[in-house]
Design an enzyme around this catalytic site. Structure first.
Site, PDB file in Angstrom:
ATOM      1  N   GLY A   1     -64.697  66.648 -25.618  1.00  0.00           N
ATOM      2  CA  GLY A   1     -64.117  66.364 -24.311  1.00  0.00           C
ATOM      3  C   GLY A   1     -63.460  67.610 -23.759  1.00  0.00           C
TER       4      GLY A   1
ATOM      5  N   ALA B   1     -56.988  69.251 -19.722  1.00  0.00           N
ATOM      6  CA  ALA B   1     -56.391  70.189 -18.790  1.00  0.00           C
ATOM      7  C   ALA B   1     -56.167  71.557 -19.431  1.00  0.00           C
ATOM      8  CB  ALA B   1     -55.077  69.628 -18.284  1.00  0.00           C
TER       9      ALA B   1
ATOM     10  N   GLY C   1     -57.936  72.873 -22.197  1.00  0.00           N
ATOM     11  CA  GLY C   1     -59.000  73.482 -22.961  1.00  0.00           C
ATOM     12  C   GLY C   1     -60.028  72.453 -23.393  1.00  0.00           C
ATOM     13  N   ILE C   2     -60.978  72.924 -24.152  1.00  0.00           N
ATOM     14  CA  ILE C   2     -62.092  72.073 -24.569  1.00  0.00           C
ATOM     15  C   ILE C   2     -61.860  71.642 -26.016  1.00  0.00           C
ATOM     16  CG2 ILE C   2     -64.595  71.959 -24.826  1.00  0.00           C
ATOM     17  CD1 ILE C   2     -64.760  74.196 -22.763  1.00  0.00           C
ATOM     18  N   VAL C   3     -62.236  70.405 -26.319  1.00  0.00           N
ATOM     19  CA  VAL C   3     -62.045  69.881 -27.668  1.00  0.00           C
ATOM     20  C   VAL C   3     -63.408  69.783 -28.362  1.00  0.00           C
ATOM     21  CG1 VAL C   3     -61.059  68.022 -29.026  1.00  0.00           C
ATOM     22  CG2 VAL C   3     -60.170  68.496 -26.741  1.00  0.00           C
TER      23      VAL C   3
ATOM     24  N   ASP D   1     -49.373  63.633 -18.039  1.00  0.00           N
ATOM     25  CA  ASP D   1     -50.787  63.375 -17.738  1.00  0.00           C
ATOM     26  C   ASP D   1     -51.273  62.153 -18.509  1.00  0.00           C
ATOM     27  OD1 ASP D   1     -53.203  63.706 -16.495  1.00  0.00           O
ATOM     28  OD2 ASP D   1     -53.842  65.420 -17.690  1.00  0.00           O
TER      29      ASP D   1
END
Ligand SMILES: *[C@@H]1O[C@H](CO)[C@@H](O)[C@H](O)[C@H]1NC(C)=O
Ligand SMILES: *[C@@H]1O[C@H](CO)[C@@H](O)[C@H](O)[C@H]1NC(C)=O
Ligand SMILES: *[C@@H]1O[C@H](CO)[C@@H](O)[C@H](O)[C@H]1NC(C)=O
Ligand SMILES: *[C@@H]1O[C@H](CO)[C@@H](O)[C@H](O)[C@H]1NC(C)=O
Ligand SMILES: *[C@@H]1O[C@H](CO)[C@@H](O)[C@H](O)[C@H]1NC(C)=O
Ligand SMILES: *[C@@H]1O[C@H](CO)[C@@H](O)[C@H](O)[C@H]1NC(C)=O
Ligand SMILES: *[C@@H]1O[C@H](CO)[C@@H](O)[C@H](O)[C@H]1NC(C)=O
Length: 810
Positions: free
Chosen positions: A527, A530, A532-534, A645
């Site tokens: 995924g 906000a 970074g990418i996981v 968030d």
């Protein structure tokens, strides 16, 4: 001259020595009387009924006062008339009634600030209608506040041709604003903007169409009448009445009324219950224009909002102004003002790096700035349109509509609006890719931040949308970016780092190489968040453990080492069964990564938005779990954490469908006593609390709001905004939920979900809690402790008010 009855004042003159009496019971004010601007208790001149007062109202700013008339019996101070001055009156100013000059306002040094400039005044009177009148010895009216209105008219007030209402700057700034309501010499009542500081008007955005007509056959309007029964109409020369609205108004015995040209250009009639113990508020009865965002169409001027902004109509028919992505408010304190690009665009700048991808597009649907065109290509394809704008250093925005039409636009853009009648037309907004190069220095990492860097200098208000506004609203999706989150708090940098060593014992410190291997060179993306990418990965701990590795984006890499460690420490110290656990981290120069436990059942979003509804009991368990997790973050962990968030994408589900909050501690972490600080707007469309858009402190209540929206999603197993699959009336879940709740239609809210309806008491309770949580006013929202107790049924849930009270004076 006809015989005049002795005026009551004549008797009063006889009965009372003038000099001793400032004001008598009949509302009369003698020549020589004066008021001084001191404090809230400074006396005022009351009308005989006590409904209206004339005097000085203190302004929000210390030591400044407004010479005004207000409703004296209701707790919310509501000003209905004020002397329009360039600057408010300082403490110690005085207003005096003088024979030769009428009402005269002088500053503390005796300098004249304002006057009615009338001669021969015998007395003044604060009338029960709210009209302040000066009369001469023949009982002629020399001056009336009704004839010199500011932004408000009251029942019994009549405006002749040439009369003008002028808006204020903002709810609390009474300087002259941009909007005017005017009954023109041609009999037409219009709303228009003016070009300050002059009164030169732009084209009207509302017209009553009460002129004589092209052929001169109609009778032109002569007066704008707000009659004693609080109906407003235009009286034509032939006495025909043209009502401004067909809305029924209540009785003047039960309600106060006013009609105000609001500072955002909407002209609204309001009512307020009269009962003196009422904690009621001003409720709108009708307003014009219907949709100010679409109505304002003047070629000159910025439109309803400032330049380069986008106007969105809120459910209360008032405008919300936003900046497109890549733009931010010129004055961060003015959310109705002009937006400026956060980057430099220009032909010279572009030439410096030819051949590179300098820009990308933000695409918005049903959004347009109708003017500012400099090129119009037709027939043209969407691709040609994009390319043409991309390669043109003049082009700021391209609009592609009607299947074959392409407009190129230059700055400043005006009259920006979201409008469904654009039928899916697209706006391509050109944003510089690498615009950190043009950010002012104070947004860049600074080893010795100056104290004044703390707040607003850092504000980059990238608006994200929205709170259950109009259906069109969600077309705009501007995800808030958080720049410089970690450079905001000077204090924070100085704060000692909590025991890093201890944490490093609990948290494993990975090398970048280990994580590259663990994720198979970042192969499987889980995924994007906000920050970074996981990626999915597997590491060798006691056994082979699945992990989620979050590669923090470059913003984080600007953090100092200490700060990063502090963040990690705080996250590492949290332990709660409803939070995702941090297992370790990597901090090698530019490579900053966080390693979390991997949760098998994906996110709440995928759980909720699938085709078949998940079980009610699981949903209840999840809702309560999230509430407990948030309560822990807000109140129970060592450092208060505001998530900022909360949304279903950030809630993960473990093997047993326990809700686990993720991505906390990255956005905004504040020590308890620092919690009233402003920072960048962040959050996600639909879940963002209103205070982000206003100049209000950001507290844990922003999470409560987002939680409320999400709770409704959990209750209904649907998205908070859904345009595609359901009707317009139901598209905004927060609105729909309140309507259903009020009308007792919970069955249609949950789409006849049998399980939920079987558990009706809990269902009602959950809906009520959700409505409390989404109150526009953060103070009305419960804290998470209270919300959790209400969900669990430990305490009674009071009946919630409407989440959108009409904006009250702040
Ligand atoms: C104003 O009046 C209130 C109530 O009468 C009183 O409590 C307060 O002390 C007064 N303030 C000043 C500054 O006189
Ligand atoms: C007051 O009125 C007189 C006559 O109407 C005018 O000449 C004068 O300029 C006015 N003064 C101010 C301060 O408006
Ligand atoms: C208030 O205005 C009305 C209408 O003009 C008038 O009849 C009445 O006498 C006024 N009252 C005072 C106190 O001046
Ligand atoms: C009100 O707004 C005007 C125009 O923006 C500004 O010049 C003035 O300083 C403001 N006044 C106050 C009291 O803030
Ligand atoms: C005000 O106008 C309404 C609507 O035209 C009318 O019904 C009412 O009688 C008027 N009231 C007064 C006091 O003239
Ligand atoms: C406000 O209204 C509520 C309910 O209508 C009532 O219980 C409360 O006493 C009122 N408060 C005041 C200050 O009038
Ligand atoms: C962004 O701009 C800076 C300064 O001009 C440059 O050093 C950097 O390489 C650029 N980054 C990208 C991704 O283009």
């Amino acid at each position: 001259m006809a015989f005049v009855h002795p005026h009551p004042f004549v008797f009063l003159l006889i009965l009372l020595p003038i000099s001793a009496v400032a004001q008598n019971d009949a509302g009369y004010v003698n020549v020589g009387s004066s008021l001084t601007a001191t404090d809230e208790n400074s006396t005022s001149w009351l009308s005989p009924s006590g409904d209206f007062a004339f005097g000085f109202s203190p302004l929000n700013q210390k030591d400044l006062f407004l010479l005004s008339i207000w409703f004296a019996k209701i707790p919310d101070k509501t000003v209905v008339w004020y002397a329009i001055l360039d600057n408010p009156a300082p403490r110690g100013s005085k207003v005096e009634l003088i024979t030769e000059r009428g009402l005269v306002l002088t500053g503390p040094q005796g300098n004249e600030l304002w006057s009615t400039n009338t001669t021969g005044t015998l007395y003044g009177a604060m009338n029960n209608t709210g009209n302040f009148v000066l009369e001469d010895s023949n009982f002629n009216k020399l001056w009336e506040s009704f004839k010199n209105p500011s932004d408000t008219v009251l029942p019994a007030q009549i405006m002749e041709r040439g009369g003008v209402l002028s808006s204020r700057q903002s709810e609390t700034n009474f300087s002259k604003g941009r909007f005017q309501l005017q009954l023109g010499d041609d009999g037409n009542l219009v709303l228009h903007t003016i070009n300050l500081p002059t009164d030169n008007p732009n084209e009207a955005y509302y017209e009553s169409q009460t002129t004589a007509g092209d052929s001169g056959t109609s009778s032109p309007g002569e007066q704008l009448v707000f009659n004693e029964s609080a109906y407003m109409y235009i009286r034509r020369e032939n006495n025909q009445m043209v009502a401004l609205s067909q809305a029924r108004v209540g009785s003047t015995a039960d309600f106060y009324f006013r009609a105000t040209l609001n500072f955002d250009g909407v002209f609204t009639q309001y009512s307020h219950p009269r009962t003196s113990n009422a904690n009621g508020s001003w409720n709108p009865i009708w307003s014009v224009p219907d949709n100010i965002c679409v109505a304002s169409n003047a070629k000159i001027g910025s439109g309803t909002c400032g330049f380069n902004s986008i106007c969105i109509l809120k459910p209360d028919r008032r405008p919300l102004c936003t900046c497109p992505k890549g733009y931010s408010f010129l004055d961060p304190n003015d959310p109705y003002g002009t937006c400026k690009p956060d980057f430099i665009q220009g032909c010279e700048e572009d030439e410096l790096s030819p051949g590179t991808d300098l820009y990308s597009f933000e695409v918005l649907t049903n959004t347009d700035w109708p003017f500012s065109d400099y090129a119009y290509m037709k027939p043209y394809t969407e691709d040609q349109c994009r390319k043409s704008c991309m390669e043109d250093c003049m082009c700021a925005v391209a609009i592609f509509r009607l299947g074959d039409s392409c407009w190129k636009k230059k700055l400043p853009l005006s009259n920006g609006k979201v409008d469904s009648s654009l039928n899916g037309g697209k706006a391509f907004i050109k944003i510089r890719n690498n615009y950190s190069i043009t950010l002012p220095d104070d947004r860049l990492p600074n080893p010795n931040p100056k104290p004044e860097n703390k707040n607003q200098n850092n504000l980059i208000l990238m608006w994200s949308m929205l709170l259950g506004g109009s259906v069109l609203v969600n077309i705009i999706l501007i995800v808030a970016i958080c720049l410089g989150v970690f450079f905001i708090h000077h204090k924070r940098l100085k704060r000692p780092i909590p025991n890093v060593d201890a944490v490093e014992m609990n948290l494993r410190c990975f090398t970048y190489k280990e994580l590259v291997e663990a994720t198979d060179v970042f192969k499987e993306e889980l995924g994007r968040g906000a920050f970074g990418i996981v990626y999915k990965g597997a590491i060798q701990m006691s056994s082979n453990v699945l992990v989620a590795v979050k590669k923090l984006d470059s913003l984080f890499q600007e953090n100092s080492d200490k700060e990063f460690k502090t963040e990690v420490t705080v996250i590492g110290q949290t332990h709660h069964k409803n939070l995702v656990r941090l297992l370790g981290f990597c901090d090698e120069g530019l490579h900053r990564l966080l390693v979390y436990e991997f949760l098998s059942n994906g996110s709440l979003a995928s759980f909720l938005y699938r085709d078949s509804k998940p079980s009610w009991n699981l949903r209840v368990q999840i809702a309560v779990g999230i509430a407990r997790g948030l309560l822990y973050l807000h109140e129970e962990c060592s450092t208060q954490i505001i998530h900022c968030d909360i949304k279903p994408q950030n809630i993960l589900l473990d093997d047993y469908y326990n809700a686990r909050i993720s991505d906390f501690g990255l956005a905004k972490r504040l020590i308890m006593n620092q919690s009233k600080t402003h920072t960048n707007i962040r959050g996600t469309k639909g879940y963002v609390a209103p205070e982000w858009f206003r100049n209000m402190p950001i507290t844990t209540k922003v999470d409560v709001y987002s939680y409320g929206v999400m709770l409704l999603e959990i209750i209904c197993s649907r998205r908070s905004v859904d345009l595609e699959t359901i009707g317009e009336q139901q598209a905004i879940l927060t609105d729909w939920a309140y309507d259903c709740y009020q009308e007792g239609r919970l069955d249609s809210l949950v789409e006849y979900d049998v399980e939920a309806l079987d558990d009706r008491r809990k269902l009602v309770r959950f809906v009520m809690v959700a409505i409390w949580c989404i109150q526009e006013d953060p103070f009305l929202r419960p804290n998470m402790r209270r919300a959790t107790q209400m969900l669990e049924g430990v305490v009674e849930v009071p009946v919630p008010p409407s989440p959108y009270p009409y904006s009250k004076t702040s």
